[in-house]
Write a protein that holds these residues in place. Structure first.
Motif, PDB file in Angstrom:
ATOM      1  N   ILE A 183      -0.208  32.219 -90.355  1.00 36.96           N
ATOM      2  CA  ILE A 183       0.846  32.059 -89.355  1.00 36.96           C
ATOM      3  C   ILE A 183       1.018  33.398 -88.646  1.00 36.96           C
ATOM      4  CG2 ILE A 183       3.243  31.468 -88.899  1.00 36.96           C
ATOM      5  CD1 ILE A 183       3.314  29.854 -91.446  1.00 36.96           C
ATOM      6  N   LEU A 184       0.786  33.419 -87.344  1.00 38.98           N
ATOM      7  CA  LEU A 184       0.998  34.645 -86.578  1.00 38.98           C
ATOM      8  C   LEU A 184       2.465  34.733 -86.201  1.00 38.98           C
ATOM      9  CD1 LEU A 184      -1.853  35.063 -83.935  1.00 38.98           C
ATOM     10  CD2 LEU A 184      -1.603  36.228 -86.146  1.00 38.98           C
ATOM     11  N   ASN A 185       3.064  35.863 -86.555  1.00 37.14           N
ATOM     12  CA  ASN A 185       4.458  36.115 -86.209  1.00 37.14           C
ATOM     13  C   ASN A 185       4.440  37.246 -85.200  1.00 37.14           C
ATOM     14  OD1 ASN A 185       7.232  36.247 -86.212  1.00 37.14           O
ATOM     15  ND2 ASN A 185       7.407  37.105 -88.272  1.00 37.14           N
ATOM     16  N   THR A 217      10.491  21.451 -80.669  1.00 39.05           N
ATOM     17  CA  THR A 217      11.267  21.530 -81.907  1.00 39.05           C
ATOM     18  C   THR A 217      10.671  22.632 -82.775  1.00 39.05           C
ATOM     19  OG1 THR A 217       9.876  19.864 -82.936  1.00 39.05           O
ATOM     20  CG2 THR A 217      11.948  19.096 -81.975  1.00 39.05           C
ATOM     21  N   PHE A 218      11.433  23.035 -83.760  1.00 39.26           N
ATOM     22  CA  PHE A 218      11.007  24.147 -84.613  1.00 39.26           C
ATOM     23  C   PHE A 218      10.715  23.668 -86.028  1.00 39.26           C
ATOM     24  CE2 PHE A 218      12.438  26.494 -81.063  1.00 39.26           C
ATOM     25  CZ  PHE A 218      11.824  27.742 -81.148  1.00 39.26           C
ATOM     26  N   ILE A 250       2.899  28.944 -83.839  1.00 43.05           N
ATOM     27  CA  ILE A 250       3.195  30.332 -83.500  1.00 43.05           C
ATOM     28  C   ILE A 250       4.668  30.636 -83.795  1.00 43.05           C
ATOM     29  CG2 ILE A 250       3.849  30.002 -81.063  1.00 43.05           C
ATOM     30  CD1 ILE A 250       1.463  32.771 -82.195  1.00 43.05           C
ATOM     31  N   CYS A 251       4.903  31.888 -84.162  1.00 41.53           N
ATOM     32  CA  CYS A 251       6.259  32.320 -84.481  1.00 41.53           C
ATOM     33  C   CYS A 251       6.533  33.629 -83.743  1.00 41.53           C
ATOM     34  CB  CYS A 251       6.344  32.535 -85.997  1.00 41.53           C
ATOM     35  SG  CYS A 251       7.983  32.991 -86.590  1.00 41.53           S
ATOM     36  N   GLY A 272      -1.114  26.864 -75.264  1.00 42.73           N
ATOM     37  CA  GLY A 272      -1.613  25.796 -76.135  1.00 42.73           C
ATOM     38  C   GLY A 272      -0.903  25.647 -77.468  1.00 42.73           C
ATOM     39  N   ALA A 273       0.081  26.510 -77.770  1.00 46.33           N
ATOM     40  CA  ALA A 273       0.799  26.341 -79.038  1.00 46.33           C
ATOM     41  C   ALA A 273       1.623  25.055 -78.990  1.00 46.33           C
ATOM     42  CB  ALA A 273       1.707  27.540 -79.292  1.00 46.33           C
ATOM     43  N   THR A 274       1.631  24.339 -80.115  1.00 44.59           N
ATOM     44  CA  THR A 274       2.387  23.077 -80.152  1.00 44.59           C
ATOM     45  C   THR A 274       3.400  23.040 -81.295  1.00 44.59           C
ATOM     46  OG1 THR A 274       0.628  22.133 -81.513  1.00 44.59           O
ATOM     47  CG2 THR A 274       0.537  21.676 -79.138  1.00 44.59           C
TER      48      THR A 274
END
Ligand SMILES: *Cc1c(COP(=O)(O)O)cnc(C)c1O
Length: 419
Positions: A119-121, A221-222, A138-139, A180-182
């Motif tokens: 997970i990329l923060n 949404t998260f 993505i975060c 492109g992050a979903t």
């Protein structure tokens, strides 16, 4: 109390034997205590549909300790290539690893992806185009700006180098979505060694409110909020432990209310380091000298290369003397190492039982940011690490450094650039 009494009850009766076999100095960690804290943490948040702790590897980057974390179902929070390597080395993969780097280099992004993803923060909006391939999930690390912290290590977030500002946070998610992050997460880390649990509750509340705001603006949404680390431990005997159960209860109420309103519950992620291992480690040293000048100094066989916190932050670490207690004769001393720096002191003007050469001293709470912050200034070498296992064996989990390690970087192929 600093070191848990169950640890001192287990350790002190066998410590002379351990010291004779392994020789001082060493850090020794308590598997039983670490596992119990891991269970407490999970238990406190069991009312939340998805709770995950990503152990902050920097606190105690030893593979044997990370194996315990993995076994307890924890993931890993990393911020360097070597921390990623450590986590992968104990079997951590994919979304079990959170990469919370800052001032991130292209090499770090490449390694994170090439070594199997995580997970990329992201720490800044400017990094979005620099991510080689935008992952699905993505975060962002959020920096809320001026906010009461009551905390002087991180300080006022407007002065902190970390995170995406309030002005930029919506745009950051918009841009990530365009790339492109979903799937999305939201992170912040505002505390350090915080003993007041309500501060963490306020942080969770702030993030849930921000999730509402961003979700509404961008129609996303998260999957999770990550409230970071920073849970404190009582280094001083008179300090009270953080009320983890109350923190769990109040944060669970916030999540339940969020679900009632939005019909889904994001996950709660945390990345504690200190809280999980800090109180379950001790630095064991031997008194080798004493001198009486203007103060009385007790010299021990380790120095700040094994534990920087007292010199760096003026931090208090409780000290016991094996086999002696405060009911006997006491005196006020400085406990010092051998480094040529006058702040190389484990304790300043501390009242302790009278110490003579050969006494074993136990410096408490070195299970986080102890060995890990060590360094080689003045040619000082770092001590070994031991694990007091749940099966009552003592295992060497890192050897002490040797002169050969110190000189290792001087072995290289000769190179010259003619100008
Ligand atoms: C240091 C750090 C942590 C862990 O902090 P603790 O005080 O050990 O809980 C978590 N997340 C990030 C990003 C950190 O830098």
């Amino acid at each position: 109390m600093p070191l848990s009494s169950s640890y001192t009850d287990r350790l002190y009766p066998v410590l002379e034997n351990i010291s004779n076999h392994f020789n001082t100095p060493f850090h020794i960690y308590d598997e039983e205590g670490i596992r119990n804290t891991c269970k407490d943490l999970r238990e406190a948040f069991s009312g939340i549909e998805e709770f995950r702790e990503y152990y902050a590897v920097k606190a105690l980057p030893n593979p044997r300790i990370l194996e315990i974390m993995k076994d307890m179902g924890f993931g890993f929070d990393c911020s360097s290539i070597t921390e990623l390597m450590l986590s992968r080395g104990v079997g951590g993969s994919g979304e079990e690893i959170m990469f919370t780097s800052n001032n991130t280099s292209p090499e770090e992004f490449d390694f994170a992806e090439a070594s199997g993803g995580c997970i990329l923060n992201l720490d800044d909006i400017s990094l979005i185009p620099k991510v080689p391939n935008m992952p699905e999930l993505i975060c962002f690390r959020y920096n809320p700006g001026a906010r009461r912290t009551g905390n002087d290590i991180i300080g006022n977030p407007t002065e902190a180098k970390y995170g995406v500002s309030h002005d930029q946070i919506i745009d950051a998610y918009r841009q990530a979505k365009e790339r492109g992050a979903t799937r999305f997460g939201l992170h912040t880390m505002l505390a350090s060694n915080e003993l007041h649990y309500s501060y963490m509750v306020q942080t969770a509340e702030m993030l849930l409110e921000l999730v509402e705001e961003i979700s509404e603006k961008l129609q996303i949404t998260f999957e999770f909020i990550n409230i970071g680390g920073g849970l404190g431990i009582p280094y001083r005997p008179e300090q009270e432990a953080l009320d983890l159960a109350a923190m769990g209860r109040e944060i669970t109420e916030l999540f339940t209310a969020f679900k009632a309103k939005h019909s889904y519950m994001p996950g709660l992620y945390m990345e504690s380091g200190r809280f999980v291992t800090g109180p379950h480690g001790a630095l064991v040293v031997k008194a080798i000298n004493r001198k009486d000048i203007y103060h009385t100094y007790v010299g021990v066989d380790a120095c700040m290369s094994a534990l920087m916190r007292p010199a760096l932050y003026g931090a208090y670490h409780h000290i016991d003397v094996l086999g002696k207690n405060m009911d006997g004769e006491t005196e006020t001393v400085d406990v010092v190492g051998s480094l040529c720096e006058n702040n190389d002191k484990f304790a300043i003007q501390r009242t302790l039982p009278v110490i003579t050469d050969g006494d074993i001293l136990i410096i408490h709470d070195t299970g986080a940011h102890g060995q890990a912050m060590g360094f080689n200034y003045n040619g000082k070498l770092r001590p070994k690490e031991l694990l007091l296992r749940s099966d009552s064996e003592v295992e060497l989990i890192r050897r002490e450094e040797t002169a050969k390690d110190y000189f290792a970087t001087l072995e290289f192929t000769e190179q010259r650039l003619k100008l």
